[in-house]
Design a protein around this motif. Structure first.
Motif, short mmCIF file in Angstrom:
data_model
loop_
_atom_site.label_atom_id
_atom_site.label_comp_id
_atom_site.label_asym_id
_atom_site.label_seq_id
_atom_site.Cartn_x
_atom_site.Cartn_y
_atom_site.Cartn_z
N UNK A 1 -1.82 -8.58 16.59
CA UNK A 1 -1.97 -9.72 15.69
C UNK A 1 -3.43 -9.94 15.27
N UNK A 61 -5.52 -17.80 13.15
CA UNK A 61 -4.77 -18.54 12.15
C UNK A 61 -4.17 -17.58 11.13
N UNK A 62 -2.92 -17.81 10.77
CA UNK A 62 -2.26 -16.89 9.86
C UNK A 62 -1.23 -17.64 9.03
N UNK A 63 -0.74 -16.98 8.01
CA UNK A 63 0.35 -17.58 7.23
C UNK A 63 1.28 -16.47 6.77
N UNK A 64 2.53 -16.81 6.60
CA UNK A 64 3.48 -15.89 5.99
C UNK A 64 4.01 -16.50 4.69
N UNK A 65 3.26 -17.44 4.14
CA UNK A 65 3.80 -18.22 3.03
C UNK A 65 3.71 -17.54 1.68
N UNK A 66 2.97 -16.46 1.60
CA UNK A 66 2.88 -15.77 0.31
C UNK A 66 3.71 -14.49 0.41
N UNK A 67 4.86 -14.52 -0.21
CA UNK A 67 5.78 -13.39 -0.25
C UNK A 67 6.19 -12.93 1.14
N UNK A 68 6.08 -13.81 2.11
CA UNK A 68 6.46 -13.55 3.50
C UNK A 68 5.68 -12.41 4.15
N UNK A 69 4.54 -12.10 3.59
CA UNK A 69 3.64 -11.17 4.25
C UNK A 69 2.69 -11.95 5.13
N UNK A 70 2.41 -11.44 6.30
CA UNK A 70 1.50 -12.13 7.20
C UNK A 70 0.06 -11.87 6.77
N UNK A 71 -0.69 -12.96 6.59
CA UNK A 71 -2.11 -12.86 6.25
C UNK A 71 -2.87 -13.71 7.25
N UNK A 72 -3.92 -13.16 7.84
CA UNK A 72 -4.70 -13.92 8.79
C UNK A 72 -5.76 -14.75 8.08
N UNK A 73 -6.04 -15.93 8.68
CA UNK A 73 -7.18 -16.70 8.23
C UNK A 73 -6.84 -17.84 7.30
#
Lengths: 262, 523, 257
Positions: C67, C232-244
């Motif tokens: 991760x 810190x991460x998000x999966x909110x954009x096209x369900x791809x995980x992006x850190x930060x």
């Protein structure tokens, strides 16, 4: 084993060849097949559309029609699934204890064709010959309600001459869903379009499945496209034999008489 | 009202009995507030969504991604099925003893310095929160993504009271800035792709009063996340009031739990002086130990991660750490009405992971807006009609092919397909005598049942159906049918009926007329 | 519905409880909860119950790296607490620290110093109760104490924070902070953009049930907790995980064996 054929109303009225084929496969394996003509419809369309109350007389009729058979076999995962998974609760809700007991008993004896052949009879090679390129669509209720697993593909792989081509996204629903196809025709059509795209991508001549209803949906779409891919029920493939394979197995082991029409 | 109301849609007593409902049940969520009802039936809303090629593409891509990731991390756990069974059993225990657990939770929260409020419905919950915010003197609040507050329309109620609510979850921010509605439980902006998000940020961030998007913002997800960080940073650091939901509340200790990814939740739960948590009253787990089940089930099911980046847990008020005032609002809003249906109450097991949405072939094509409720997809199709009443959401239980993918994916084993069938019966029974669903359908169903009730009638009907052969004379298939079957033939042919039904063939065979050969080898 | 009618608030509690009881008129008796999943002490799918401590550290390291946390590993000589170190990157993607190069006898201090230097940290938030030795080698780093409590703005102005932890879960790559000594209040590990955390081998457990059991038995369950699994991460954009996103964009872990 004395088997009652649960022919399903759709096969009875629209696809009688599927009924013939189911009988032929079971008889070829040496079993006695009977068709109680007191059966009409298991009530699935009513139950699944919310008309459980209207379905109750059908449930009673179906339970009575199949009393006494060691096994009840249907060429449909969906119809077998209704009896197996919903009949006990439907019967129980009436408060009729005798009906509830009979429904639970019938549920335990009811099978979809492929699971009966592989799981109960322990057969995968039914002596069929079918020299075509075929792709198999696992219907939702056979897959997720009855958990027939790989029984259909094991049967197909044992068919002489048959080339089985894997269907992409095979486990995705075709969009039929009974009255869903009418009530939500646009969504149903969108799902059908994707299923047809996947079927066509296999280059198969024939798309097969264990449910005439889903095949009618997929086949109806392919027919509209003039796609040339034929829908053929699994039972019909399993019933097919090589033309030179000797005299056909005649109906020698047919039970003395169909149950009286009540 | 002080007593449970008689269910308005209970219909005839016999049908309520048949469907297992008690004669007297609690009220459903009120109309005119919140987001549990659509403006139009599902098929009409779905048709519009299906016409949006961009939406179809976005949804297909996103659900495909998450399905694969979820499958991978679920397969890692060799005890998944046992965890799932335990999760279902824990929630069933909570529901069966909900009154005890609610009072236990209240007792513990109060003992640790929190304040507990009870809200019968959305209106009451909104009023409680508005009053609490006003009492702090604040005119704005930061919000952690929360389904419960979406459900009750809290942001609108706050706005009406002159209080600005700032959504801080990235997806909620995208929805709020885009003047849009959420379309997914976990990823409310799943219907937007990166290019659309970039445009919304570039256009709206400055206008919303926060830090504007940087010039030359690209649609790179990392850049978009960076823009969200900059946009909200000062707001977090200066916020006085935060509003959250909760994923779990542990009754034995009064501990609240919020599961998140970005750190916006931590910001809201930690930095402001006042924290207000609005929680559906079914979110309870009895003991801390129960979290060992749900903290495995939820992240793997929701985002396909072994563990989500941040999980926050707090118990009342901790001196010197976090908010100095903590308010817990326990929300009914149709939950007790749902609880009253023995065949429907398992929907309250739901932990809002959205795995059922991600695997649903209907959701994948229509997206969430078509469901009209903040709870879309399969779980929404069973939850929204129960919370708001089946007569207010009569098309939702039909928004499924009953394919069963949702049940397989559900981490608490909610039998959504069976529940949909049950709710369809409630819709039909509630409408008996009212003309809903359409009387044509009712007539067809009644006629079919009558025909199938006797084999003789059925056999004659099948013979009559051979007339349909005339329709397909030319092509060998039927290409156009009159209503109500016309919607079948808009996109599919129907096979021509056979010359003879199976039962007639069989009868001839039994009579020994020489049909002995069952057409072996003809294909 | 009577939403227009104001109702006395005191009634709400009694009425909701009455609703619950009437809804449960059928007296459901659900099946007992089966605890036949892997409970505490039963290991985790990737870690046998009797696996050596090194194996759990290796798994934790792999999960953290998976991760996109940064990982440095140090090995202590159990007798003296001095570093017995290996240099170079491990097979798990973590960097093994060479304490000798960092110029200290204390391997943890050396690893901390190296991490802070690589990151360029000048102002470092120091929670109360942090072992004093950990910053022994960090020349040129100003430690900012949270006494009196730092404002959010002051935390935001710091370059990073160094904390210990309460527990770590190998199977999920999770670090649990419970506000104990050396961890500080929750905001300390949240606002600074860089979080450096030291995890000792004896703090690592196999799976989630092990962690819960330990939190309950140590009485930490009711303390404010933060479970951290990667930056810190998000999966909110096209369900791809992006850190930060909003939390620390860089999580760096020093694993001490």
């Amino acid at each position: 084993m004395r088997i009652g054929l649960f022919v399903t109303c759709l096969v009875d009225g629209m696809f009688p060849d599927v009924g013939d084929a189911t009988v032929a496969v079971l008889e070829r394996l040496g079993h006695e097949v009977d068709v109680p003509l007191a059966q009409t419809c298991c009530g699935q369309m009513h139950v699944n559309t919310g008309y459980a109350r209207e379905a109750l007389p059908l449930v009673r009729r179906h339970v009575a029609a199949f009393a006494g058979y060691e096994a009840v076999v249907a060429p449909s995962g969906s119809c077998a699934g209704l009896v197996r998974h919903h009949y006990p609760a439907l019967a129980e809700a009436t408060g009729d204890a005798a009906l509830a007991a009979a429904a639970a008993d019938l549920a335990a004896r009811t099978y979809e064709l492929s699971e009966f052949l592989v799981g109960v009879l322990g057969v995968t090679d039914v002596g069929a010959h079918y020299p075509h390129r075929v792709t198999y669509h696992p219907t939702c209720h056979s897959l997720r309600l009855l958990r027939v697993g790989d029984a259909p593909t094991r049967l197909l792989r044992a068919v002489a001459g048959l080339e089985l081509v894997e269907l992409p996204a095979a486990e995705a629903c075709c969009g039929f869903g009974g009255t869903f196809a009418l009530k939500n025709a646009d969504t149903s059509t969108a799902m059908l379009a994707d299923k047809m795209r996947d079927v066509l991508s296999t280059g198969a001549e024939v798309v097969t499945a264990g449910d005439s209803s889903c095949l009618m949906h997929i086949g109806g779409g392919l027919s509209r496209l003039r796609a040339g891919v034929r829908p053929v029920h699994l039972a019909e493939i399993l019933a097919s034999t090589a033309p030179a394979a000797g005299p056909p197995v005649a109906a020698t082991a047919v039970s003395a008489a169909a149950r009286a029409v009540r | 009202m002080t007593r449970p109301a008689v269910r308005p849609d209970a219909g005839q007593a016999s049908s309520a009995t048949f469907l297992g409902l008690p004669a007297v049940v609690p009220p459903t969520a009120p109309r005119g507030v919140g987001m549990l009802r659509g403006d139009e039936p599902f098929p009409a809303a779905a048709r519009r969504a299906l016409a949006d090629a961009q939406l179809r593409h976005n949804l297909g891509k996103a659900t495909g991604t998450i399905r694969a990731r979820r499958a991978g991390v679920v397969a890692e756990l060799d005890d998944w099925d046992r965890l799932r069974a335990a999760g279902a059993a824990i929630k069933d225990d909570v529901l069966a003893h909900l009154d005890d657990y609610l009072t236990r939770l209240e007792e513990q929260v109060v003992a640790r310095g929190g304040v507990v409020h009870w809200a019968r419905d959305a209106v009451e919950a909104n009023r409680i929160v508005v009053d609490l915010v006003r009492a702090t003197g604040a005119t704005e609040a930061v919000k952690v993504k929360s389904m419960a507050t979406q459900e009750i329309g809290l942001n609108e109620a706050l706005a009406d009271a002159g209080i600005a609510a700032w959504e801080t979850d990235l997806a909620e921010l995208i929805v709020q800035l885009g003047h849009d509605r959420p379309s997914h439980i976990v990823v409310p902006a799943i219907h937007r792709n990166r290019a659309e998000i970039r445009d919304i940020f570039a256009r709206e961030m400055g206008a919303a009063g926060g830090v504007p998007a940087p010039d030359g913002l690209t649609d790179e997800p990392r850049a978009l996340a960076e823009a969200a960080r900059a946009h909200l940073r000062q707001r977090f650091l200066s916020a006085k009031v935060a509003i959250s939901g909760a994923n779990f509340a542990v009754a034995e200790t009064g501990t609240l739990c919020v599961v998140e990814s970005e750190g916006n939740g931590r910001m809201c739960l930690t930095l402001p002086d006042t924290l207000i948590t609005v929680m559906g009253l079914e979110k309870i787990v009895p003991t801390w130990r129960d979290l060992e089940v749900f903290l495995q089930l939820l992240p793997r099911s929701a985002t396909g991660e072994r563990m989500n980046p941040y999980t926050s847990m707090w118990t009342g008020v901790a001196p010197g750490d976090g908010p100095r005032a903590f308010h817990l609002v326990l929300l009914d809003n149709g939950r007790t009405a749902t609880l009253a249906d023995p065949a429907g109450r398992a929907a309250l097991r739901c932990i809002r992971c959205a795995a059922c949405l991600n695997v649903c072939p209907v959701y994948e094509r229509t997206g969430g807006h078509a469901y009209g409720s903040v709870y879309p997809g399969p779980i929404g199709a069973v939850l929204s009609p129960q919370l708001a009443g089946v007569t207010d959401n009569p098309s939702l239980p039909y928004a499924s092919t009953l394919c069963g993918a949702c049940l397989d994916a559900c981490p608490v084993a909610i039998d959504i397909p069976s529940m949909l069938v049950h709710l369809r019966a409630r819709v039909v029974d509630a409408g008996r005598g009212t003309g809903r669903p359409p009387s044509a359908e009712r007539a067809v169903m009644a006629a079919a049942a009558w025909t199938m009730a006797k084999p003789g009638r059925w056999a004659r009907a099948l013979r009559a159906a051979r007339l349909g052969r005339l329709l397909g004379r030319r092509r060998g298939a039927i290409g156009r049918l009159p209503p109500p079957l016309a919607s079948w033939t808009t996109s599919r042919d129907l096979p021509v009926p056979p010359a003879e039904s199976f039962r007639d063939r069989w009868s001839r065979r039994q009579a020994g007329d020489g049909l002995g050969s069952l057409r072996e080898g003809q294909r | 519905m009577s939403q227009a009618t104001p109702r006395p608030a005191g009634d709400a509690r009694a009425e909701i409880l009455a609703r619950v009881r009437s809804a449960l008129a059928d007296r459901p008796s659900p099946a007992p909860v089966g605890r036949d999943y892997r409970t505490a002490g039963a290991g985790s799918p990737s870690l046998a119950a009797d696996a050596p401590r090194q194996a759990s550290l290796d798994l934790l390291s792999r999960r953290l790296v998976d991760y996109h946390a940064l990982v440095r590993r140090v090995r202590l000589d159990t007798a003296t607490g001095d570093g017995a170190v290996t240099s170079g990157a491990g097979a798990d993607g973590a960097d093994w620290v060479d304490a000798g190069k960092a110029g200290g006898g204390n391997a943890i201090a050396a690893a901390v110093a190296a991490a802070l230097a690589d990151r360029g940290v000048r102002r470092l938030v120091r929670p109360p109760g942090l072992p004093p030795g950990w910053l022994a080698g960090a020349a040129g780093v100003e430690a900012v104490d949270d006494e009196p409590a730092l404002t959010a703005g002051e935390l935001d102005a710091a370059d990073g924070v160094l904390t210990g932890c309460a527990l770590a879960i190998a199977e999920t790559g999770t670090i649990i902070l419970d506000g104990g000594p050396g961890q500080g209040r929750r905001a300390l590990s949240l606002v600074p953009d860089y979080h450096l955390v030291v995890v000792r081998a004896d703090q690592v457990v196999a799976g989630v049930p092990d962690a819960i059991a330990r939190l309950v038995t140590t009485g930490a369950a009711a303390r404010p907790q933060t479970w951290v699994s990667g930056p810190s991460a998000t999966s909110d954009i096209e369900l791809n995980r992006v850190e930060g996103v909003h939390g620390p964009r860089t999580l760096e872990v020093i694993l001490v064996s």
